[in-house]
Design an enzyme around this catalytic site. Structure first.
Site, PDB file in Angstrom:
ATOM      1  N   CYS A 113     -32.544  81.392  16.958  1.00 44.34           N
ATOM      2  CA  CYS A 113     -32.796  82.498  17.699  1.00 44.34           C
ATOM      3  C   CYS A 113     -32.102  82.381  19.247  1.00 44.34           C
ATOM      4  CB  CYS A 113     -34.228  82.926  17.945  1.00 44.34           C
ATOM      5  SG  CYS A 113     -34.991  82.873  16.409  1.00 44.34           S
ATOM      6  N   HIS A 253     -36.086  86.946  23.635  1.00 46.24           N
ATOM      7  CA  HIS A 253     -36.206  86.969  22.364  1.00 46.24           C
ATOM      8  C   HIS A 253     -37.234  87.736  21.672  1.00 46.24           C
ATOM      9  CE1 HIS A 253     -35.863  86.388  18.029  1.00 46.24           C
ATOM     10  NE2 HIS A 253     -36.786  85.324  17.989  1.00 46.24           N
ATOM     11  N   ASN A 283     -38.223  90.862  14.169  1.00 46.35           N
ATOM     12  CA  ASN A 283     -37.545  89.533  14.756  1.00 46.35           C
ATOM     13  C   ASN A 283     -36.021  89.713  14.069  1.00 46.35           C
ATOM     14  OD1 ASN A 283     -36.582  86.943  15.217  1.00 46.35           O
ATOM     15  ND2 ASN A 283     -38.531  86.030  14.870  1.00 46.35           N
TER      16      ASN A 283
HETATM   17  O1  UT7 Z   1     -38.180  83.439  15.817  1.00 48.08           O
HETATM   18  C1  UT7 Z   1     -38.417  82.229  16.537  1.00 48.08           C
HETATM   19  C2  UT7 Z   1     -39.710  82.163  16.873  1.00 48.08           C
HETATM   20  N1  UT7 Z   1     -40.593  82.601  16.164  1.00 48.08           N
HETATM   21  C3  UT7 Z   1     -41.836  83.027  16.652  1.00 48.08           C
HETATM   22  O2  UT7 Z   1     -41.903  82.984  18.019  1.00 48.08           O
HETATM   23  C4  UT7 Z   1     -42.765  83.381  15.969  1.00 48.08           C
HETATM   24  C5  UT7 Z   1     -44.279  82.793  16.256  1.00 48.08           C
HETATM   25  N2  UT7 Z   1     -45.568  83.119  15.707  1.00 48.08           N
HETATM   26  C6  UT7 Z   1     -46.006  84.434  15.542  1.00 48.08           C
HETATM   27  O3  UT7 Z   1     -45.362  85.187  16.192  1.00 48.08           O
HETATM   28  C7  UT7 Z   1     -47.526  84.453  14.944  1.00 48.08           C
HETATM   29  O4  UT7 Z   1     -47.945  83.104  14.736  1.00 48.08           O
HETATM   30  C8  UT7 Z   1     -47.449  85.367  13.726  1.00 48.08           C
HETATM   31  C9  UT7 Z   1     -47.468  86.800  13.959  1.00 48.08           C
HETATM   32  C10 UT7 Z   1     -46.480  84.614  12.828  1.00 48.08           C
HETATM   33  C11 UT7 Z   1     -48.968  84.908  12.976  1.00 48.08           C
HETATM   34  O5  UT7 Z   1     -49.972  85.544  14.095  1.00 48.08           O
HETATM   35  P1  UT7 Z   1     -51.061  84.518  14.196  1.00 48.08           P
HETATM   36  O6  UT7 Z   1     -51.863  85.277  15.301  1.00 48.08           O
HETATM   37  O7  UT7 Z   1     -50.720  83.229  14.699  1.00 48.08           O
HETATM   38  O8  UT7 Z   1     -51.918  84.542  12.865  1.00 48.08           O
HETATM   39  P2  UT7 Z   1     -52.177  83.560  12.086  1.00 48.08           P
HETATM   40  O9  UT7 Z   1     -50.927  82.548  11.382  1.00 48.08           O
HETATM   41  O10 UT7 Z   1     -53.275  82.244  12.859  1.00 48.08           O
HETATM   42  O11 UT7 Z   1     -53.185  83.943  10.834  1.00 48.08           O
HETATM   43  C12 UT7 Z   1     -54.464  84.459  11.085  1.00 48.08           C
HETATM   44  C13 UT7 Z   1     -55.023  84.957   9.952  1.00 48.08           C
HETATM   45  C14 UT7 Z   1     -54.845  84.121   8.881  1.00 48.08           C
HETATM   46  O12 UT7 Z   1     -56.295  84.173   7.917  1.00 48.08           O
HETATM   47  P3  UT7 Z   1     -57.288  83.588   8.293  1.00 48.08           P
HETATM   48  O13 UT7 Z   1     -57.024  82.025   7.626  1.00 48.08           O
HETATM   49  O14 UT7 Z   1     -57.941  83.728   9.552  1.00 48.08           O
HETATM   50  O15 UT7 Z   1     -58.198  83.863   7.106  1.00 48.08           O
HETATM   51  C15 UT7 Z   1     -53.832  84.574   7.868  1.00 48.08           C
HETATM   52  O16 UT7 Z   1     -53.782  84.420   6.676  1.00 48.08           O
HETATM   53  O17 UT7 Z   1     -54.255  86.184   9.628  1.00 48.08           O
HETATM   54  C16 UT7 Z   1     -53.770  86.149   8.188  1.00 48.08           C
HETATM   55  N3  UT7 Z   1     -52.277  86.525   7.990  1.00 48.08           N
HETATM   56  C17 UT7 Z   1     -52.204  87.866   7.619  1.00 48.08           C
HETATM   57  N4  UT7 Z   1     -53.001  88.758   7.379  1.00 48.08           N
HETATM   58  C18 UT7 Z   1     -52.393  90.175   7.191  1.00 48.08           C
HETATM   59  C19 UT7 Z   1     -51.229  86.162   8.061  1.00 48.08           C
HETATM   60  N5  UT7 Z   1     -50.289  86.799   7.798  1.00 48.08           N
HETATM   61  C20 UT7 Z   1     -50.826  88.069   7.459  1.00 48.08           C
HETATM   62  C21 UT7 Z   1     -50.390  89.399   7.121  1.00 48.08           C
HETATM   63  N6  UT7 Z   1     -51.269  90.251   7.175  1.00 48.08           N
HETATM   64  N7  UT7 Z   1     -49.111  89.568   7.123  1.00 48.08           N
END
Ligand code: UT7
Length: 326
Positions: A113, A253, A283
């Site tokens: 990125c 980004h 993204n």
């Molecule tokens: O481009 C290079 C750099 N990339 C980035 O900078 C990306 C960085 N990361 C992020 O933007 C975020 O971490 C994400 C958007 C990928 C995820 O958001 P988060 O707030 O960190 O969520 P999480 O991974 O901690 O997941 C929270 C919950 C989980 O459920 P439980 O374990 O709390 O029951 C996931 O299973 O959300 C669940 N989950 C979803 N639910 C509905 C994960 N993906 C989804 C989804 N829809 N698509």
């Protein structure tokens, strides 16, 4: 040493749009979750016949038109991408041929990125040394080709698109005032495509295990992204001898609106000085910054003399910034 400035920008995204509502029918997710956690509403998707060079070519044509430069004037073409058409030859060579940039050298650059800022910095160095006068930097991605459409944790995030910039020599104190590039390979495994390279070449087993798709530990990446982009912005401004209050616009980004807002808050920048368009593109890795830059310029959000900072973070890890006097 000669300075380098951007004399034209262009961008392009494939016409097909995939909305959060469409994704609700594909995986266990919701429009509300995606908007709340990422800020993304829709993204552009390349069709089966479209590859990274096709998308990048269109962005390059638009940048050349904007700069009123003929492809035959180009000395060098750099393509930043993690989704090249082939492992080799370079996507830059494919675009060089289709543009008719007969005298241009061409190579790909892979810094995930952060690729566009890495590309700008390399181009700036070639111009400073006097080796080249006219350089095309393209960042183009067809990320949806390496997206696992069964993994809700990643498939809601990514989109396809490209942005391009033409660089020419400038007087000292004009154009790119600073660039700052960093990397930390210690965290290589938090964001990657495990198979298809020389470490794990394609096999029936690797395909059955879906190892040719992007894998990300989003939560860990999130925290390091905020920290690193804040650091890159502060260091870039220091190198350019510019104060935060003098900035007109921050373009980071576009991975997650919460990341962008956290960086802006740490820097003390008000929302009106932060450009966000990930709601419509998702993204797009290396392409996200030039897609946003082109849009901001065309909308009149960046005017001659404005001080703009570009800040990126991505797989590798890599992170980078560039301060530009427009
Ligand atoms: O481009 C290079 C750099 N990339 C980035 O900078 C990306 C960085 N990361 C992020 O933007 C975020 O971490 C994400 C958007 C990928 C995820 O958001 P988060 O707030 O960190 O969520 P999480 O991974 O901690 O997941 C929270 C919950 C989980 O459920 P439980 O374990 O709390 O029951 C996931 O299973 O959300 C669940 N989950 C979803 N639910 C509905 C994960 N993906 C989804 C989804 N829809 N698509």
């Amino acid at each position: 040493m000669r300075s380098a400035k951007i004399v034209g920008v262009g961008s392009y995204a494939p016409p097909k749009v995939l909305t959060n509502k469409d994704l609700e029918k594909m995986v266990d997710t919701s429009n509300e979750w995606i908007i709340e956690r990422t800020g993304i509403r829709e993204r552009h998707i390349a069709d089966d016949k479209t590859a990274t060079s096709d998308i990048g070519l269109e962005a390059a044509r638009r940048a050349l038109e904007d700069a009123r430069i003929n492809p035959e004037e180009l000395d060098l073409i750099i393509v930043a991408t993690v989704t090249p058409d082939f492992i080799f030859p370079a996507t830059a060579c494919l675009i060089q041929d289709r543009l008719g940039a007969k005298k241009a050298a061409a190579f790909d650059l892979e810094a995930a990125c952060s690729g566009f800022i890495y590309g700008l910095s390399v181009a700036r160095g070639f111009i400073a040394s006097g080796e080249y006068d006219t350089i095309l930097v393209i960042a183009s991605e067809a990320l949806t080709k390496i997206t696992d459409w069964e993994d809700r944790a990643t498939c809601v995030l990514f989109g396809d698109g490209a942005g391009a910039a033409i660089l020419k020599p400038a007087e000292e104190g004009q154009g790119i005032l600073s660039s700052y590039l960093r990397a930390d390979g210690g965290n290589w495994d938090l964001l990657r495509v495990p198979a298809g390279g020389s470490r794990l070449p394609a096999t029936h087993d690797s395909i059955d295990k879906r190892l040719h798709y992007m894998k990300m530990e989003g939560n860990k990446v999130f925290k390091i992204a905020v920290q690193s982009m804040t650091e890159a912005a502060i260091e870039g401004l220091k190198r350019a001898k510019i104060k935060i209050k003098d900035l007109s616009l921050l373009i980071t980004h576009q991975a997650n609106a919460r990341i962008i807002n956290a960086v802006a808050k740490r820097l003390g920048l008000p929302p009106e000085k932060v450009y966000i368009n990930l709601d419509r593109y998702g993204n797009t890795s290396a392409a996200s910054i030039p897609l946003a830059l082109d849009e901001a310029v065309k909308k009149g959000k960046i005017k001659k003399g404005d001080l703009v900072i570009l800040v990126a973070f991505g797989g590798g890890f890599t992170w980078a910034s560039a301060v530009i006097k427009w």
